[in-house]
Design an enzyme around this catalytic site. Structure first.
Site, PDB file in Angstrom:
ATOM      1  N   LEU A  14       0.821  -1.206   0.000  1.00  0.00           N
ATOM      2  CA  LEU A  14       0.000   0.000   0.000  1.00  0.00           C
ATOM      3  C   LEU A  14       0.862   1.266   0.000  1.00  0.00           C
ATOM      4  O   LEU A  14       0.739   2.109  -0.887  1.00  0.00           O
ATOM      5  CB  LEU A  14      -0.940  -0.032   1.213  1.00  0.00           C
ATOM      6  CG  LEU A  14      -2.013   1.039   1.306  1.00  0.00           C
ATOM      7  CD1 LEU A  14      -3.251   0.469   2.020  1.00  0.00           C
ATOM      8  CD2 LEU A  14      -1.516   2.248   2.077  1.00  0.00           C
ATOM      9  N   GLY A  15       1.754   1.387   0.961  1.00  0.00           N
ATOM     10  CA  GLY A  15       2.593   2.580   1.047  1.00  0.00           C
ATOM     11  C   GLY A  15       3.524   2.742  -0.132  1.00  0.00           C
ATOM     12  O   GLY A  15       3.752   3.864  -0.614  1.00  0.00           O
ATOM     13  N   LYS A 192     -16.336   0.430   4.991  1.00  0.00           N
ATOM     14  CA  LYS A 192     -15.162  -0.358   4.558  1.00  0.00           C
ATOM     15  C   LYS A 192     -15.167  -1.731   5.222  1.00  0.00           C
ATOM     16  O   LYS A 192     -14.772  -2.739   4.613  1.00  0.00           O
ATOM     17  CB  LYS A 192     -13.876   0.400   4.895  1.00  0.00           C
ATOM     18  CG  LYS A 192     -12.592  -0.330   4.443  1.00  0.00           C
ATOM     19  CD  LYS A 192     -12.485  -0.385   2.919  1.00  0.00           C
ATOM     20  CE  LYS A 192     -11.330  -1.282   2.461  1.00  0.00           C
ATOM     21  NZ  LYS A 192     -10.019  -0.793   2.888  1.00  0.00           N
ATOM     22  N   ASN A 200     -11.633 -10.770   4.451  1.00  0.00           N
ATOM     23  CA  ASN A 200     -10.396 -11.047   5.165  1.00  0.00           C
ATOM     24  C   ASN A 200     -10.558 -12.233   6.097  1.00  0.00           C
ATOM     25  O   ASN A 200      -9.707 -13.123   6.144  1.00  0.00           O
ATOM     26  CB  ASN A 200      -9.951  -9.807   5.948  1.00  0.00           C
ATOM     27  CG  ASN A 200      -9.172  -8.828   5.104  1.00  0.00           C
ATOM     28  OD1 ASN A 200      -8.064  -9.093   4.681  1.00  0.00           O
ATOM     29  ND2 ASN A 200      -9.767  -7.677   4.839  1.00  0.00           N
ATOM     30  N   SER A 262      -5.121  -9.339   2.028  1.00  0.00           N
ATOM     31  CA  SER A 262      -3.930  -8.992   2.805  1.00  0.00           C
ATOM     32  C   SER A 262      -3.835  -9.830   4.074  1.00  0.00           C
ATOM     33  O   SER A 262      -2.739 -10.223   4.497  1.00  0.00           O
ATOM     34  CB  SER A 262      -3.934  -7.497   3.152  1.00  0.00           C
ATOM     35  OG  SER A 262      -5.076  -7.165   3.916  1.00  0.00           O
TER      36      SER A 262
END
Length: 313
Positions: A14-15, A192, A200, A262
């Site tokens: 992500l980053g 979300k 997940n 993830s």
């Protein structure tokens, strides 16, 4: 020309993706790394993306927070399991009056940041992104990528669209990142969770990708039931998530490329799972409002068992 300086705490799937896009657009970006530091310092970042591949041969890479410059916007892109590091990472790097942009999943994250550092604006960011780190300094962006931004005020009142989030949105738009502005951050976080909780959780418990969960009538029904229970949790806090949004998330996932979540990647790599932020906090917040999220609690207890067992290997 924007003169805001950005710091990225957590240069992973992500980053690395969002930070790389910001630098590619000409913004001044500084990356904190751990295991990838030597590689990225020497070779930079490589991003394979459905929107077009790009390489950044040189990036401002750091291994020591004390060596980074103070920045106007500090992007927290760590997993929430690493938030114990933030009391050491945030105070030296964020400018007085700056912004902490929290790109993390779950509930209650901004409250934790507010306890660590004051005299800053805290913005929550909800990332709808399919992206994996496939090697050191190498990010593979599979699908989607837009972010919902909302400003945090203690107690999570509806604050509307503030100047701060408009400024950040301008920078991200410039980098080709689609942004949606939320007047109500708490509602955005519950929305979300409509996706994060079922996919997940079940991806770990059932050892399945998103496409496998949607292809089976029984797991598809379970996903839908969990989504409606998330909506009940939101409703206990006075936030309404319409049935149409749940159908949108189901349709969204059917169209998504086959994706290993993830949390499933973390489980497969024997890393700690983000159970408390994504499952525990919503359960506890609903309980304080008099609501019981029974199916989500069942998922929570199974994940806690699997995570504890996994960490002992």
């Amino acid at each position: 020309m924007c003169d805001r300086k950005y710091a990225i705490l957590g240069t992973g799937a992500l980053g690395g993706f969002y930070g790389g896009k910001l630098q590619k657009a000409g913004l001044d970006v500084h990356f904190l790394l751990r295991s990838d530091y030597d590689h990225v310092k020497k070779y930079g970042l490589l991003v394979e993306s459905k929107d077009g591949d790009f390489a950044l041969p040189q990036v401002n890479a750091y291994q020591d927070i004390e060596k980074m410059p103070q920045c106007d916007v500090v992007v927290v892109a760590l997993k929430t399991t690493q938030n114990y590091l933030l009391p050491k990472l945030l105070p030296p790097i964020v400018k007085n009056g700056g912004v902490v942009l929290v790109l993390q999943n779950g509930l209650g994250i901004e409250e934790e940041i507010a306890q660590i550092i004051g005299n800053v604006s805290i913005i929550g960011g909800l990332c709808f992104l399919c992206s994996n780190k496939v090697a050191q300094g190498h990010i593979c962006h599979l699908d989607y990528g837009h972010i919902t931004l909302g400003e945090y005020i203690p107690g999570y009142p509806t604050v509307g669209i503030t100047d701060k989030i408009q400024q950040i949105a301008h920078d991200f738009h410039r980098a080709g990142i689609a942004i949606e502005l939320a007047e109500d951050l708490l509602l955005a976080r519950w929305k979300k969770l409509v996706w994060n909780i079922p996919y997940n959780g079940l991806s770990v418990i059932l050892n399945a990708r998103t496409d496998e969960l949607m292809a089976d009538m029984y797991t598809c029904k379970l996903v839908e039931q969990l989504m409606f229970e998330v909506a009940a949790g939101a409703n206990s806090h006075g936030r309404n998530i319409p049935d149409s949004f749940i159908q949108k998330m189901l349709d969204y996932t059917v169209k998504m490329k086959p994706y290993r979540t993830s949390m499933k990647i973390d489980y497969d790599e024997c890393r700690p799972l983000e159970i408390e932020a994504i499952f525990g906090n919503p359960i506890r917040q609903a309980q304080t409002a008099g609501a019981s999220l029974l199916q989500i609690s069942c998922i929570y207890n199974q994940l806690k068992f699997l995570d504890t067992k996994n960490q002992k290997q």
